[in-house]
Write an enzyme that holds these catalytic residues in place. Structure first.
Site, PDB file in Angstrom:
ATOM      1  N   ASP A 288       0.512  -1.232   0.022  1.00 25.29           N
ATOM      2  CA  ASP A 288       0.015   0.008  -0.284  1.00 25.29           C
ATOM      3  C   ASP A 288       0.905   1.266  -0.033  1.00 25.29           C
ATOM      4  OD1 ASP A 288      -2.570   1.296   0.125  1.00 25.29           O
ATOM      5  OD2 ASP A 288      -1.706   1.673   1.857  1.00 25.29           O
ATOM      6  N   GLU A 335       1.450  -0.515  -5.135  1.00 27.47           N
ATOM      7  CA  GLU A 335       0.723   0.499  -5.378  1.00 27.47           C
ATOM      8  C   GLU A 335       0.797   1.490  -5.534  1.00 27.47           C
ATOM      9  OE1 GLU A 335      -1.946   3.236  -4.348  1.00 27.47           O
ATOM     10  OE2 GLU A 335      -1.792   3.013  -2.707  1.00 27.47           O
ATOM     11  N   ASP A 388     -11.418   1.050  -1.017  1.00 31.43           N
ATOM     12  CA  ASP A 388     -11.235   2.641  -1.054  1.00 31.43           C
ATOM     13  C   ASP A 388     -12.246   3.651  -2.205  1.00 31.43           C
ATOM     14  OD1 ASP A 388     -10.167   3.144   0.439  1.00 31.43           O
ATOM     15  OD2 ASP A 388      -7.730   3.760   0.039  1.00 31.43           O
TER      16      ASP A 388
END
Length: 495
Positions: A288, A335, A388
Site C-alpha cells: 500500500d 500500489e 477505497d
C-alpha cells in the site's frame, strides 16, 4: 506474471452470526466459490487488528492477526469451547459488521477457551509457535496486557515503568501475558487451516501491507527509536498526502514517520521481519502507498491539515536490496496510485514489481488515460475498484456528464444493468496480467455496499455479504464468471 484473475473480499465481510466475518465455514465456502468460478486469487485487506475507525490500515499491531477473525465454530471443532457456548443472544444486522458486539463476544469466548487451555498441558505446537514468532509476538502480548491494565489508554500516558518495552520484565508465563500468546496461537492455527485449504484447491491469497503503522501501536511502543518522536513519545511529523483535485487540504493521516536513517543502520531488520511475516501468511502482498518508499509527504504533527507538508526522499532501493538479500524473491504488487513521479516508476521497474490501474479512474480525459483497458500491460494488476472506491454501480451514478458519455460509448452500456458485467468483461479481456474484482461488483451492488470513504472515520469497513448473497455468488454468478474467465484465458486448472 501468469495471466489470472481473482476476487477482492475481506474476511470481515463474510456472512456470520457472530457480528463479523471470520476464518470459519463461510470462508471455506468462499474458497469453494472461487474454485467454481475459475478464480486464482483471493485478495484480502490487512489481516492485522483494526485501529481507529475500525480501519485495518491503522492497526495497533502490524505483525499480529486480528482476533476478531477467529471462528467460534472452529474453536468448537478443536475442542477449546463446548458448542453450547458459541451461540449469541444479541440481535445482529445481516449484511453489516457489528465491531463492538463482535469484540465483546470474541473476548469472552477466547477467555473461555483460555480457561480450557490452562487446565491441560500446553500442546507442543504452542511452544513452537512462540519460538518461531517471538520477536513480534512477545512484545505484542506485553503491549496488549498493558493496554488492558491501563483501560486502553494510549501508551504515552502509561507510567514511566511501562513507557517502553523491556524484554527482561516480560514473563510469558503470567496469565495476562499468556492469554494474548494463546489468542495469536489460535489465530495462526485457524489461518493456516484456511490457507492450506486454499492451496489444496489451487487458490492463492493476496495480502495487503500498509506502509505505515499507528502511533498507538506495539510497533512504536517497542521500537520508538525507529520513529520520529519527541522525548515524550509523541510524533514530530506525520504521514499524509498533499492537496489535490479531490481535497484542497490534502489528507493528514497522522501515522508517525519512520527514522529511515536508523532503520538503514540496523539493516532494515524491522522491515525484513515484517515482510517475512506477511509472506508467511500470503502468497503475494500488495504494498500500500508504494510511492512512499521513493518519496513521501511529511506533515508537522502540529498542523491540523496536510497543506504545509513537504516531500521527503524515502529509503528507495536500499530497502529492497536488503529485503531481497535476506528473503529472496518476493511476490509483491506496488500500489502506484496517486502522484507518481519518475523515481517511483524507476523503483518499481528496477525490482520488477507490477503496478496497478483502476478502470474507474479512466474516463476523466481521453484515450491516453492509463486506467483505460486498452492501455493495460501484462505487468499490471488491475481493478474494477478497490476498497477505497465506490462500487461500480455507485460510481456509474456519480459520473459527470462527460465521463458518463465517454464510459457509455467505450463500454457499450445501454442501461445500468450493463455496467458491472460490461466493465468486468472489458477488464478480463484486456492485456493485464492480473484482474481483481470486488465481490460487490460481481453481484452488481450499489453504493450501499461500499467498503470505505477515504478521509472519514465513521461507518467504514462495515459492509458484509448476507448468507443469501454468498449462496447466489456460489450457485448462480459463479457460472457466468467461470465462463468469462475461460474465454479471457485467465482460467487456471486446479490440481
Amino acid at each position: 506474471m501468469i495471466r489470472s484473475s481473482g476476487l477482492l473480499l475481506h474476511v470481515t465481510s463474510l456472512p456470520t452470526q457472530f457480528g463479523i466475518g471470520d476464518l470459519g465455514p463461510a470462508a471455506w465456502r468462499f474458497v469453494d466459490t472461487l474454485v467454481k468460478s475459475g478464480q486464482t486469487w483471493w485478495q484480502m485487506l490487512p489481516l492485522c487488528p483494526v485501529g481507529l475507525g475500525n480501519s485495518p490500515y491503522a492497526s495497533p499491531a502490524s505483525f499480529a492477526g486480528n482476533p476478531l477473525l477467529i471462528s467460534p465454530e472452529i474453536l468448537v471443532q478443536d475442542g477449546w469451547v463446548p458448542e453450547s457456548k458459541i451461540y449469541t443472544n444479541y440481535p445482529l444486522t445481516e449484511g453489516k459488521v457489528d465491531y463492538q458486539s463482535a469484540l465483546n463476544y470474541k473476548i469472552a469466548l477466547l477467555h473461555l477457551a483460555y480457561d480450557q487451555f490452562v487446565e491441560q498441558p500446553a500442546p507442543s505446537e504452542f511452544q513452537s509457535f512462540i519460538d518461531r514468532e517471538k520477536d513480534w509476538l512477545i512484545p505484542y502480548a506485553a503491549f496488549q496486557a498493558r493496554k488492558t491494565k491501563y483501560h486502553h489508554q494510549i501508551w504515552t500516558s502509561w507510567p514511566d515503568e511501562d513507557h517502553q518495552f523491556n524484554p527482561s520484565d516480560c514473563n510469558i508465563d503470567l496469565p495476562e501475558i499468556q492469554f494474548f500468546l494463546f489468542e495469536q496461537f489460535i489465530f495462526d492455527s485457524q489461518w493456516h487451516k484456511l490457507s492450506e485449504y486454499c492451496h489444496q484447491n489451487g487458490v492463492k491469497i493476496m495480502g495487503d501491507l500498509p506502509i505505515y503503522v499507528a502511533h498507538d501501536s506495539v510497533d512504536v511502543w517497542a521500537h520508538p527509536e525507529l520513529f520520529q518522536l519527541d522525548d515524550s513519545g509523541e510524533p514530530l511529523v506525520v504521514a499524509g498526502v498533499p492537496p489535490d483535485l479531490f481535497s484542497d487540504t490534502g489528507q493528514r493521516w497522522g501515522n508517525p514517520i519512520y527514522q529511515w536513517d536508523t532503520m538503514h543502520q540496523q539493516g532494515y531488520q524491522w522491515w525484513v521481519q515484517r515482510m517475512k511475516r506477511a509472506l508467511s501468511l500470503c502468497d503475494s502482498v500488495r504494498l500500500d502507498h508504494f510511492r512512499g518508499f521513493a518519496g513521501y509527504w511529511q506533515v508537522p504533527a502540529s498542523e491540523e491539515t496536510a497543506v504545509h507538508g513537504r516531500w521527503v526522499t524515502g529509503p528507495g532501493q536500499s530497502l529492497f536490496d536488503q529485503l531481497s538479500k535476506e528473503i529472496g524473491a518476493m511476490n509483491l504488487i506496488a500500489e502506484d496510485l496517486g502522484v507518481i513521479t519518475p523515481d517511483v516508476i524507476e523503483l518499481m521497474n528496477h525490482n520488477g514489481f507490477p503496478g496497478m490501474a483502476v478502470i474507474q479512474f479512466g474516463f476523466d480525459a481521453g484515450n491516453d488515460n492509463l486506467h483505460l483497458p486498452h492501455n493495460y500491460r501484462p505487468d499490471q494488476c488491475i481493478y474494477s475498484g478497490t476498497h477505497d472506491n465506490n462500487t461500480l454501480l455507485g460510481w456509474w451514478h456519480e459520473l459527470s456528464d462527460y465521463e458518463h458519455g465517454f464510459a457509455k460509448a467505450y463500454l457499450h452500456i445501454e442501461s445500468s444493468d450493463d455496467v458491472c458485467p460490461n466493465v468486468i468483461e472489458r477488464c478480463m479481456h484486456s492485456d493485464a496480467g492480473i484482474v481483481i474484482v470486488p465481490v460487490q461488483d460481481v453481484l452488481s451492488l450499489d453504493s450501499d455496499a461500499r467498503m470505505n470513504f477515504p478521509g472519514t472515520l465513521d461507518g467504514n469497513w462495515e459492509w458484509a455479504l448476507t448468507d443469501q448473497q454468498l449462496t447466489q455468488l456460489k450457485d448462480v454468478t459463479s457460472h457466468w464468471l467461470n465462463s468469462l474467465t475461460t474465454q479471457s484465458r485467465r482460467f487456471t486448472p486446479k490440481n
